[in-house]
Motif scaffolding. Structure first.
Motif, mmCIF file in Angstrom:
data_model
loop_
_atom_site.group_PDB
_atom_site.id
_atom_site.type_symbol
_atom_site.label_atom_id
_atom_site.label_comp_id
_atom_site.label_asym_id
_atom_site.label_seq_id
_atom_site.Cartn_x
_atom_site.Cartn_y
_atom_site.Cartn_z
ATOM 1 N N MET A 179 27.527 51.598 31.421
ATOM 2 C CA MET A 179 26.563 50.786 30.672
ATOM 3 C C MET A 179 27.130 50.492 29.288
ATOM 4 O O MET A 179 27.710 51.378 28.662
ATOM 5 C CB MET A 179 25.241 51.548 30.535
ATOM 6 N N ASN A 180 26.966 49.254 28.843
ATOM 7 C CA ASN A 180 27.388 48.930 27.488
ATOM 8 C C ASN A 180 26.296 48.141 26.782
ATOM 9 O O ASN A 180 25.319 47.679 27.399
ATOM 10 C CB ASN A 180 28.728 48.174 27.485
ATOM 11 N N LEU A 181 26.457 48.010 25.494
ATOM 12 C CA LEU A 181 25.436 47.362 24.675
ATOM 13 C C LEU A 181 25.207 45.918 25.096
ATOM 14 O O LEU A 181 24.068 45.428 25.085
ATOM 15 C CB LEU A 181 25.861 47.436 23.203
ATOM 16 N N ARG A 182 26.266 45.243 25.479
ATOM 17 C CA ARG A 182 26.158 43.848 25.902
ATOM 18 C C ARG A 182 25.154 43.699 27.043
ATOM 19 O O ARG A 182 24.352 42.761 27.070
ATOM 20 C CB ARG A 182 27.537 43.349 26.339
ATOM 21 N N ILE A 235 23.663 42.174 35.198
ATOM 22 C CA ILE A 235 22.345 42.744 35.464
ATOM 23 C C ILE A 235 22.388 43.554 36.760
ATOM 24 O O ILE A 235 21.828 44.659 36.859
ATOM 25 C CB ILE A 235 21.272 41.646 35.543
ATOM 26 N N ARG A 236 23.082 43.027 37.786
ATOM 27 C CA ARG A 236 23.206 43.780 39.048
ATOM 28 C C ARG A 236 23.968 45.094 38.825
ATOM 29 O O ARG A 236 23.619 46.134 39.386
ATOM 30 C CB ARG A 236 23.910 42.927 40.099
ATOM 31 N N LYS A 237 25.033 45.060 38.036
ATOM 32 C CA LYS A 237 25.787 46.279 37.739
ATOM 33 C C LYS A 237 24.912 47.287 37.006
ATOM 34 O O LYS A 237 25.007 48.504 37.248
ATOM 35 C CB LYS A 237 27.018 45.944 36.915
ATOM 36 N N LEU A 238 24.059 46.783 36.089
ATOM 37 C CA LEU A 238 23.161 47.670 35.364
ATOM 38 C C LEU A 238 22.154 48.318 36.323
ATOM 39 O O LEU A 238 21.858 49.515 36.218
ATOM 40 C CB LEU A 238 22.431 46.883 34.276
ATOM 41 N N GLU A 239 21.648 47.531 37.269
ATOM 42 C CA GLU A 239 20.728 48.066 38.275
ATOM 43 C C GLU A 239 21.415 49.132 39.127
ATOM 44 O O GLU A 239 20.829 50.182 39.423
ATOM 45 C CB GLU A 239 20.209 46.934 39.166
#
Length: 316
Positions: free
Chosen positions: A1-4, A36-40
């Motif tokens: 996870m990154n700030l972006r 967004i998918r990677k964050l999920e």
């Protein structure tokens, strides 16, 4: 996870559309969608419900977005503090202002700000009050000029001035020749107002309630200019802020402006976060606005009182 990725999530929550969120973040839609998918995947939960027309947040998405907003706001304040370690008066300030005030106040205020802070870059954002409040809390604005009251313990406000309201009526209206207008003279009148979401609408509705007047609900305007044109066309009467009937706004021969004996008014303040690194500087900036001549915010009818036919459009 990154700030972006957190910025992307907040933008998606705000816009509810992948394309518009991507444009706001200055990236392509596939890039934002992929992140967004990677964050999920990293969080192990679905954050959004995807359908062809609208993006909706899941309960987990709502919770994640609220946390992301707080993190993004803290980062923006960190950037702000670093930026302000340099010369405050030669930096930039992001100032929000709502549209039924912006085009009428700024021609008077901006020259005064430039005289006082000649090296300051004043970045102006014109939006409705609720949008300005959200951006202020998120750290996307340094300060905002808003109508009081402002209900938020995290924000500090400095009152700038109190602006009178004026009654605008068609030239042939029974009240057109009245002098010394009283609030009770509006009893049972039906006023033209702005559409929902405008702070000026709420202020005008409060005046209507006090005066026994009502809204002409079959028409709601999106701007002060539309209200003016409808009054000139003999559709009805309305309340206008004093600044909106002052030069450089040109008068209209089809409208009569009436001053109240005891005018209703709105209080305008500059608002910023109590934790802002700019607190001291913003107090000085507020002082420039506060020092504007008080006569700007009052209306005294002349021999040929009228109001603007060619004023700037506003949506606040």
């Amino acid at each position: 996870m990154n700030l972006r990725d957190l910025y992307y999530l907040v933008a998606l929550a705000d816009h509810r559309h992948f394309g518009r969120a991507a444009a706001a973040c200055f990236v392509s839609q596939p890039t934002l969608s992929t992140q967004i998918r990677k964050l999920e995947e990293e969080l192990g939960v679905a954050l959004v419900e995807r359908n062809p027309r609208q993006v909706m947040l899941t309960p987990a998405g709502h919770a994640a977005t609220e946390r992301a907003r707080r993190i993004v706001a803290e980062v923006e304040q960190l950037k702000e503090a670093a930026r302000r370690d340099q010369d405050l008066e030669s930096g930039s300030v992001r100032l929000g202002i709502f549209p039924t005030l912006a085009p009428y106040l700024l021609p008077h205020a901006v020259p005064a700000v430039r005289d006082r802070f000649p090296r300051l870059e004043l970045l102006l954002v014109e939006e409705k009050s609720d949008v300005l409040m959200a951006r202020l809390r998120e750290g996307r604005l340094d300060a905002a000029i808003l109508a009081l009251p402002v209900e938020d313990e995290q924000l500090h406000s400095e009152t700038l001035f109190e602006e009178d309201f004026v009654l605008a009526v068609p030239r042939g209206h029974p009240l057109a020749g009245r002098e010394g207008l009283r609030m009770q003279d509006l009893d049972n009148e039906r006023l033209l107002l702005l559409e929902d979401g405008h702070c000026l609408r709420e202020q005008a509705l409060e005046v209507c309630h006090l005066a026994g007047a009502h809204e002409k609900s079959e028409f709601r305007a999106t701007s002060l200019e539309t209200l003016r044109q409808m009054v000139a066309a003999n559709v009805g009467l309305t309340l206008l802020p004093a600044l909106a009937v002052k030069p450089p706004v040109a008068p209209s021969p089809d409208i009569r402006l009436l001053a109240f004996d005891e005018p209703p008014s709105r209080r305008i303040a500059m608002v910023w976060r109590r934790t802002s690194a700019l607190d001291g500087f913003l107090r000085h900036l507020a002082g420039v606005f506060r020092a504007l001549p008080g006569a700007l915010f009052e209306y005294h009818p002349g021999p040929a009182a009228g109001t603007a036919a060619n004023g700037a459009s506003a949506d606040a």
